[in-house]
Design a protein around this motif. Sequence first.
Motif, PDB file in Angstrom:
ATOM      1  N   LYS A   1       0.742  -0.873   0.065  1.00  0.00           N
ATOM      2  CA  LYS A   1      -0.062   0.033   0.063  1.00  0.00           C
ATOM      3  C   LYS A   1       0.872   1.092  -0.072  1.00  0.00           C
ATOM      4  N   LEU A   2       0.632   1.949  -0.945  1.00  0.00           N
ATOM      5  CA  LEU A   2       1.638   3.385  -1.230  1.00  0.00           C
ATOM      6  C   LEU A   2       0.961   4.460  -0.228  1.00  0.00           C
ATOM      7  N   HIS A   3       1.859   5.077   0.275  1.00  0.00           N
ATOM      8  CA  HIS A   3       1.475   6.303   0.905  1.00  0.00           C
ATOM      9  C   HIS A   3       2.307   7.437   0.309  1.00  0.00           C
ATOM     10  N   THR A   4       1.616   8.491  -0.400  1.00  0.00           N
ATOM     11  CA  THR A   4       2.226   9.577  -1.122  1.00  0.00           C
ATOM     12  C   THR A   4       1.547  10.879  -1.025  1.00  0.00           C
ATOM     13  N   ALA A   5       2.021  11.828  -1.485  1.00  0.00           N
ATOM     14  CA  ALA A   5       1.591  13.275  -1.283  1.00  0.00           C
ATOM     15  C   ALA A   5       0.182  13.380  -2.405  1.00  0.00           C
ATOM     16  N   ARG A   6      -0.589  14.208  -2.261  1.00  0.00           N
ATOM     17  CA  ARG A   6      -1.675  14.546  -3.111  1.00  0.00           C
ATOM     18  C   ARG A   6      -1.112  14.630  -4.589  1.00  0.00           C
ATOM     19  N   GLY A   7      -1.612  14.100  -5.445  1.00  0.00           N
ATOM     20  CA  GLY A   7      -1.350  14.247  -6.984  1.00  0.00           C
ATOM     21  C   GLY A   7      -0.085  13.452  -7.388  1.00  0.00           C
ATOM     22  N   CYS A   8       0.504  12.923  -6.634  1.00  0.00           N
ATOM     23  CA  CYS A   8       1.772  12.356  -6.896  1.00  0.00           C
ATOM     24  C   CYS A   8       1.413  10.757  -7.683  1.00  0.00           C
ATOM     25  N   ARG A   9       2.220  10.137  -8.434  1.00  0.00           N
ATOM     26  CA  ARG A   9       1.998   9.129  -9.449  1.00  0.00           C
ATOM     27  C   ARG A   9       3.364   8.339  -9.233  1.00  0.00           C
ATOM     28  N   MET A  10       3.257   7.083  -8.751  1.00  0.00           N
ATOM     29  CA  MET A  10       4.723   6.435  -8.594  1.00  0.00           C
ATOM     30  C   MET A  10       4.439   5.058  -9.116  1.00  0.00           C
ATOM     31  N   ASP A  11       5.745   4.660  -9.604  1.00  0.00           N
ATOM     32  CA  ASP A  11       5.746   3.272 -10.040  1.00  0.00           C
ATOM     33  C   ASP A  11       6.694   2.548  -9.129  1.00  0.00           C
ATOM     34  N   VAL A  12       6.167   1.191  -8.978  1.00  0.00           N
ATOM     35  CA  VAL A  12       7.079   0.398  -7.816  1.00  0.00           C
ATOM     36  C   VAL A  12       7.407  -0.915  -8.510  1.00  0.00           C
ATOM     37  N   GLN A  13       8.705  -1.291  -8.323  1.00  0.00           N
ATOM     38  CA  GLN A  13       9.457  -2.458  -8.873  1.00  0.00           C
ATOM     39  C   GLN A  13      10.254  -3.084  -7.958  1.00  0.00           C
ATOM     40  N   ALA A  14      10.348  -4.686  -8.026  1.00  0.00           N
ATOM     41  CA  ALA A  14      11.329  -5.095  -7.200  1.00  0.00           C
ATOM     42  C   ALA A  14      12.496  -5.115  -7.851  1.00  0.00           C
ATOM     43  N   THR A  15      13.740  -4.586  -7.268  1.00  0.00           N
ATOM     44  CA  THR A  15      14.854  -4.427  -7.652  1.00  0.00           C
ATOM     45  C   THR A  15      15.640  -5.744  -7.112  1.00  0.00           C
ATOM     46  N   ALA A  16      15.440  -6.285  -6.064  1.00  0.00           N
ATOM     47  CA  ALA A  16      16.235  -7.573  -5.437  1.00  0.00           C
ATOM     48  C   ALA A  16      15.013  -8.315  -4.632  1.00  0.00           C
ATOM     49  N   ALA A  17      15.389  -9.501  -4.908  1.00  0.00           N
ATOM     50  CA  ALA A  17      14.564 -10.738  -4.084  1.00  0.00           C
ATOM     51  C   ALA A  17      15.447 -11.802  -4.076  1.00  0.00           C
ATOM     52  N   VAL A  18      15.756 -12.069  -2.712  1.00  0.00           N
ATOM     53  CA  VAL A  18      16.700 -13.162  -2.316  1.00  0.00           C
ATOM     54  C   VAL A  18      16.040 -14.064  -1.440  1.00  0.00           C
ATOM     55  N   LEU A  19      15.998 -15.326  -1.644  1.00  0.00           N
ATOM     56  CA  LEU A  19      15.634 -16.362  -0.601  1.00  0.00           C
ATOM     57  C   LEU A  19      16.959 -16.790   0.291  1.00  0.00           C
ATOM     58  N   HIS A  20      16.741 -16.985   1.479  1.00  0.00           N
ATOM     59  CA  HIS A  20      17.974 -17.279   2.208  1.00  0.00           C
ATOM     60  C   HIS A  20      17.522 -17.847   3.638  1.00  0.00           C
ATOM     61  N   ASP A  21      18.294 -18.363   4.399  1.00  0.00           N
ATOM     62  CA  ASP A  21      17.972 -19.031   5.766  1.00  0.00           C
ATOM     63  C   ASP A  21      18.760 -18.090   6.687  1.00  0.00           C
ATOM     64  N   LYS A  22      17.963 -17.756   7.724  1.00  0.00           N
ATOM     65  CA  LYS A  22      18.390 -16.809   8.680  1.00  0.00           C
ATOM     66  C   LYS A  22      18.815 -17.735   9.924  1.00  0.00           C
TER      67      LYS A  22
END
Length: 242
Positions: free
Chosen positions: A221-242
Amino acid sequence: MTPSGDGGGVHNNPTTHGDHSIAANDIKNVIIRWVMHPSARWLPLLLACAALVIAGSKQPGGPAGQYTLWFVLAGLSLVTAAARVLLRRPRDIRVVGALSLISVLATVGGWLAFQNIQAHGEIDVTGEVRTEGKQPLDDGANDTLTLRLDASALKEPRNALRLTLAIDDHDPAGPTCLADTTATVSLLTSGVAAQEEKIRPGGTVDFSLGARVNTVRIHLKLHTARGCRMDVQATAAVLHDK
């Protein structure tokens, strides 16, 4: 040990020690003949190359840093094996034996290190992240989207997902809204406790996946200022063991 004839005294029998010495010498001679045999000098190199090819075909990806130990041991095994092949008429059998032993041990150690990477190393699944929802997002009704990882991306079991999201202005030429923008990211996956994090553009969130899951669903869910339009993209997704 045998009793003496003059009162039952006990004396050592040298025959036993002699038999052990002969057996040890026989084993030593067999090892020396095998190590010095022309065909044996190729064996460490073939073993090292086979391990390298198999590992290369099965490597799970992820950051290069997790392969450091494997790279070092694989390189050591290849260098010492190649030196053994090039050393056609060694003057000292100990040099030949040391090269062969180091190469074999490095090959085995490298293989064990690679097996550990396969079982617990990081896996890059950035290209597997699917985005569902209409973009660009804004501060109105169109302020949510879903990110998914399907079973094909989760075939190697790991218990956590580290996700980095780029949130950029839809119109780079206009005034930037980055300073006024955040996102609430929630893990909503069956069988996994719900988790929620708030991140800024370019931020990273690390979700625990617990036991093996078939799909991962993340609500944004995006929270931004009035009138703003934003693009969202996953730049890194890594599976790992904690």
